[in-house]
Scaffold this motif. Structure first.
Motif, PDB file in Angstrom:
ATOM      1  N   PHE A   1      -5.384  10.258   9.391  1.00  0.00           N
ATOM      2  CA  PHE A   1      -6.500  10.451  10.313  1.00  0.00           C
ATOM      3  C   PHE A   1      -7.804  10.561   9.532  1.00  0.00           C
ATOM      4  O   PHE A   1      -7.846  11.165   8.453  1.00  0.00           O
ATOM      5  N   ASN A   2      -8.870   9.997  10.114  1.00  0.00           N
ATOM      6  CA  ASN A   2     -10.201  10.209   9.552  1.00  0.00           C
ATOM      7  C   ASN A   2     -10.671  11.619   9.904  1.00  0.00           C
ATOM      8  O   ASN A   2     -10.602  12.023  11.064  1.00  0.00           O
TER       9      ASN A   2
ATOM     10  N   PHE B   1     -13.571  12.782  10.275  1.00  0.00           N
ATOM     11  CA  PHE B   1     -14.849  12.862  10.971  1.00  0.00           C
ATOM     12  C   PHE B   1     -14.873  12.071  12.270  1.00  0.00           C
ATOM     13  O   PHE B   1     -15.618  12.413  13.187  1.00  0.00           O
ATOM     14  N   SER B   2     -14.101  10.994  12.375  1.00  0.00           N
ATOM     15  CA  SER B   2     -14.138  10.102  13.534  1.00  0.00           C
ATOM     16  C   SER B   2     -12.735   9.974  14.118  1.00  0.00           C
ATOM     17  O   SER B   2     -11.744  10.132  13.402  1.00  0.00           O
ATOM     18  N   PRO B   3     -12.628   9.623  15.405  1.00  0.00           N
ATOM     19  CA  PRO B   3     -11.301   9.472  16.033  1.00  0.00           C
ATOM     20  C   PRO B   3     -10.660   8.121  15.705  1.00  0.00           C
ATOM     21  O   PRO B   3     -10.401   7.301  16.583  1.00  0.00           O
ATOM     22  N   ILE B   4     -10.420   7.865  14.446  1.00  0.00           N
ATOM     23  CA  ILE B   4      -9.775   6.630  14.014  1.00  0.00           C
ATOM     24  C   ILE B   4      -8.632   6.973  13.067  1.00  0.00           C
ATOM     25  O   ILE B   4      -8.622   8.040  12.444  1.00  0.00           O
ATOM     26  N   VAL B   5      -7.679   6.049  12.977  1.00  0.00           N
ATOM     27  CA  VAL B   5      -6.493   6.204  12.139  1.00  0.00           C
ATOM     28  C   VAL B   5      -6.442   5.025  11.181  1.00  0.00           C
ATOM     29  O   VAL B   5      -6.734   3.883  11.561  1.00  0.00           O
ATOM     30  N   LEU B   6      -6.067   5.295   9.939  1.00  0.00           N
ATOM     31  CA  LEU B   6      -5.903   4.261   8.923  1.00  0.00           C
ATOM     32  C   LEU B   6      -4.424   4.130   8.598  1.00  0.00           C
ATOM     33  O   LEU B   6      -3.758   5.128   8.324  1.00  0.00           O
ATOM     34  N   ALA B   7      -3.920   2.886   8.638  1.00  0.00           N
ATOM     35  CA  ALA B   7      -2.508   2.621   8.369  1.00  0.00           C
ATOM     36  C   ALA B   7      -2.398   1.552   7.293  1.00  0.00           C
ATOM     37  O   ALA B   7      -3.181   0.593   7.266  1.00  0.00           O
TER      38      ALA B   7
ATOM     39  N   VAL C   1       0.862  -1.187   0.000  1.00  0.00           N
ATOM     40  CA  VAL C   1       0.000   0.000   0.000  1.00  0.00           C
ATOM     41  C   VAL C   1       0.898   1.237   0.000  1.00  0.00           C
ATOM     42  O   VAL C   1       1.619   1.496   0.965  1.00  0.00           O
ATOM     43  N   THR C   2       0.854   1.986  -1.078  1.00  0.00           N
ATOM     44  CA  THR C   2       1.731   3.148  -1.220  1.00  0.00           C
ATOM     45  C   THR C   2       1.104   4.442  -0.718  1.00  0.00           C
ATOM     46  O   THR C   2       1.817   5.346  -0.285  1.00  0.00           O
ATOM     47  N   ASP C   3      -0.206   4.557  -0.773  1.00  0.00           N
ATOM     48  CA  ASP C   3      -0.843   5.811  -0.352  1.00  0.00           C
ATOM     49  C   ASP C   3      -2.293   5.534  -0.014  1.00  0.00           C
ATOM     50  O   ASP C   3      -2.931   4.630  -0.599  1.00  0.00           O
ATOM     51  N   ILE C   4      -2.826   6.287   0.938  1.00  0.00           N
ATOM     52  CA  ILE C   4      -4.234   6.198   1.345  1.00  0.00           C
ATOM     53  C   ILE C   4      -4.770   7.613   1.499  1.00  0.00           C
ATOM     54  O   ILE C   4      -4.025   8.552   1.806  1.00  0.00           O
ATOM     55  N   CYS C   5      -6.074   7.758   1.298  1.00  0.00           N
ATOM     56  CA  CYS C   5      -6.704   9.078   1.391  1.00  0.00           C
ATOM     57  C   CYS C   5      -8.164   8.908   1.767  1.00  0.00           C
ATOM     58  O   CYS C   5      -8.894   8.140   1.123  1.00  0.00           O
ATOM     59  N   TRP C   6      -8.604   9.596   2.832  1.00  0.00           N
ATOM     60  CA  TRP C   6     -10.009   9.588   3.237  1.00  0.00           C
ATOM     61  C   TRP C   6     -10.803  10.561   2.375  1.00  0.00           C
ATOM     62  O   TRP C   6     -10.288  11.582   1.932  1.00  0.00           O
TER      63      TRP C   6
ATOM     64  N   VAL D   1      -0.369  14.650  16.554  1.00  0.00           N
ATOM     65  CA  VAL D   1       0.215  14.228  15.294  1.00  0.00           C
ATOM     66  C   VAL D   1       0.538  12.741  15.399  1.00  0.00           C
ATOM     67  O   VAL D   1       0.931  12.247  16.460  1.00  0.00           O
ATOM     68  N   ALA D   2       0.347  12.013  14.298  1.00  0.00           N
ATOM     69  CA  ALA D   2       0.627  10.576  14.238  1.00  0.00           C
ATOM     70  C   ALA D   2       1.649  10.316  13.149  1.00  0.00           C
ATOM     71  O   ALA D   2       1.638  10.966  12.093  1.00  0.00           O
TER      72      ALA D   2
END
Length: 666
Positions: free
Chosen positions: A594-595, A597-603, A289-294, A554-555
């Protein structure tokens, strides 16, 4: 001779009514041990239907007793001694009870009459229903085994045939109506005797057929509307699939909505990350997985870019672009298969269905995923100015309504390009060209400080000023660029290794973060050459992301598979959470987000690893100030928090102490 009727007190009579639940003597049971029929060993059951423990005298018995007394008086027979004693005892009892209230005549009259309370002239009986059981043993009916496989194509073909059948039936009904109208016209005109020429089926078809659209776009739209028969079925199937998926992952869904780590109450500041859903995809185990975007519009939608781990050339790279939703984590919503790997992806900030992506072969794409059948894709070519090396990152430029869509791309060939989206093509303009500037500087024999060394690796746009751009270089520098009129560059000697990611703070437009392969994460303020905070994460830092709900959180994700969460307002030196995502097998992480809208993180990382994590209460606790926090808005509170961090930072030299080094690119 006068006959005097004397009545005595009645005797107490107990009446009981019972029934016997006798079983059927012919009923038998089959004993499997002996292999023979045996009588049913049921015992007789006695049911107590009615019990009247009182003095009851039937009317017929009373009349018989009166007749007997009359015959005794006529023949002169004497009464028995026992009967006389009983009557005298009853008379004494009545006199003791009611002597003070009633006269002797009234007592004698009351004693002479029968009992008016428990008198009954008949006995009720219930009808007993006899239960009969009859067992019949028959041969089982013959059965057959049937099996078949049904897929989406079979269902689609079936609905297409049914839709064609419905259209043919409607045509027949319209033909019948047309014939009936024609007959009514003939009757009104008085031509019923003559056989009028009736229209044929072809003529009726010509009358009923609508005219063809004039343009090709209108014809395509009409054909698409005619083929929308099975679409409601697909929507229903997708809804049912999401319902089943949510039932399967019900515990995870409950944690996503209501999980609160109770252990945070016993810890001062530290928190934890709870793993929620993991998003698998067919063929993603061999990719990274090279990149993610909400999505900035839908809180549950995000995009993920995949490419091969070991790429020897652009032709060998495999990859895909997937859209996932939290409502159905078992399978992606859309899967796009480009000819090579995808290195970067980002949603448009206002148009929810438009994405920009960069590929390994240097091409950039603009994708509209609104249509469920086929996505519209515009791809750059070598003729239109495509990059010659893999694209590192793409970022959209905020535009006003009515303006053309625009985005920037950064590639390993040293170019930072601006792309304008046209209806069928992409038009580019180079903002920076590292290789060309280096060659021109060498020819002109200019100073080294004006030479752009290295290649760009990442890019970030100021959320409040679209002309303010940050570019990360593989030499460790961060360049601040103005794209308005003249390209004035500001160099930040940020790291000693390649800069991987740059991110602007969402609440303070002068603060940004940078991470590098030199194991450090640094927080900067614009126009200052010294970082505010320098954090050592103990490994190469792959990605960094600011929290949307707090200006100081910051994460960061490292290549060792750990996620670090910092709150600079509470503690600068150590993270509030440092957690290894995969305990069994360490997988390198490449991106974190970071999402909004919600307090969740996507990795995301190697082996197609893609997981969501929820922050514990200590990591997302809102800041409460004792003085006037309730009167201030949330944005003002977050801005004040960052201003305090800037004011109390020891590493910051201040705007007057650090001098800027700028240059103008020809």
């Amino acid at each position: 001779m006068a006959i005097t009727r004397q009545r005595v007190r009645e005797k107490e009579v107990d009446i009981k009514l019972s029934a016997s639940g006798k079983g059927n003597p012919a009923q038998v049971l089959f004993d499997f041990r002996s292999g023979a029929f045996k009588p049913d060993p049921k015992q007789d059951v006695v049911f107590d239907l009615l019990s009247l423990p009182s003095r009851i005298v039937h009317k017929e018995d009373l009349e018989k007793e009166d007749k007997k007394k009359e015959t005794v008086l006529i023949h002169g027979e004497k009464k028995g001694e026992g009967e006389t004693k009983e009557s005298s005892a009853n008379a004494k009892e009545m006199e003791e009870l009611y002597g003070s209230h009633m006269t002797p005549e009234e007592l004698a009259k009351l004693d002479a009459q029968p009992n008016p309370f428990n008198y009954s002239d008949r006995v009720s009986q219930t009808f007993r229903v006899v239960v009969k059981d009859l067992a019949i043993q028959t041969d089982p009916p013959p059965g057959t085994t049937f099996s078949a496989n049904v897929g989406f194509s079979d269902i689609y073909d079936a609905y297409e045939k049914d839709y064609v059948r419905i259209l043919a039936k409607r045509r027949e009904e319209e033909m019948k109506r047309e014939k009936e109208k024609e007959r009514e016209r003939e009757r009104k005109a008085g031509k019923s005797s003559q056989k009028a020429s009736r229209p044929t089926s072809e003529e009726v078809g010509k009358k009923q057929a609508p005219p063809l659209p004039a343009t090709a776009a209108a014809r395509a739209e009409a054909e698409g509307a005619a083929q929308e028969g099975p679409l409601p079925l697909m929507r229903t199937v997708v809804t049912l699939e999401r319902m089943v998926s949510q039932n399967i992952f019900d515990e995870v869904t409950q944690d996503y909505k209501y999980w609160e780590d109770s252990s945070d109450e016993y810890r001062n500041l530290e928190g934890s990350l709870l793993p929620l859903w993991r998003f698998p995809c067919e063929g993603a185990r061999a990719l990274v997985v090279t990149d993610i975007c909400w999505s900035p519009v839908y809180h549950d939608l995000f995009a993920a870019a995949y490419t091969s781990e070991n790429v020897s050339g652009a032709s060998d790279a495999r990859g895909m672009l997937c859209l996932f939703t939290l409502k159905n984590p078992g399978i992606p919503e859309r899967v796009l298969q480009p000819p090579c790997g995808v290195t970067s992806v980002q949603f448009h900030p206002t148009r929810a269905s438009v994405l920009a992506a960069g590929r390994v072969d240097g091409a950039v794409m603009v994708i509209d995923v609104c249509s469920p059948r086929s996505s519209k894709v515009i791809t750059s070519t070598v003729v239109s100015g495509s990059h010659l090396q893999p694209v590192c990152q793409v970022r959209w430029v905020p535009t006003d309504p009515g303006e053309s869509l625009c985005f920037y791309s950064v590639s390993e060939d040293g170019r930072v390009s601006e792309w304008l989206v046209r209806p069928s093509t992409l038009v580019h303009a180079d903002i920076l060209d590292f290789l060309a500037c280096a060659e021109n500087s060498k020819k002109a024999k200019e100073a080294k400080r004006f030479i752009l060394e290295g290649r760009a690796t990442c890019i970030a746009l100021n959320p409040n000023d679209k002309t303010d751009m940050l570019v990360g270089v593989d030499t460790g520098e961060v360049l601040q660029l103005r794209t308005s009129s003249t390209h004035a560059l500001t160099r930040y000697h940020a790291h000693t290794g390649t800069v991987r990611t740059i991110a602007w703070n969402a609440h303070h437009d002068k603060v940004f973060a940078s991470c590098s392969l030199d194991w450090t994460l640094k927080i900067w303020i614009r126009d200052s050459l010294s970082p505010l905070v320098t954090l050592d994460l103990g490994g190469p830092v792959a990605s960094v992301s600011w929290s949307p709900y707090s200006s100081s959180v910051v994460a960061a994700a490292t290549d060792e598979g750990r996620v670090h969460v910092y709150d600079l307002f509470l503690r600068k030196c150590q993270p509030l959470c440092s957690q290894n995502l995969n305990q069994r097998r360490r997988l390198g992480l490449s991106c974190v987000a970071f999402n909004p809208f919600s307090p969740i993180v996507l990795a995301g990382g190697e082996k197609g690893y893609l997981m969501t994590l929820k922050l514990s209460p200590n990591l997302r606790r809102p800041y409460r100030d004792a003085k006037g926090a309730e009167e201030m808005r949330q944005s003002e509170i977050e801005l004040c928090k960052m201003e305090r961090i800037i004011a109390t930072s020891k590493e910051w030299e201040g705007p007057g102490e650090g001098k800027m080094r700028s240059s103008v690119v020809c």
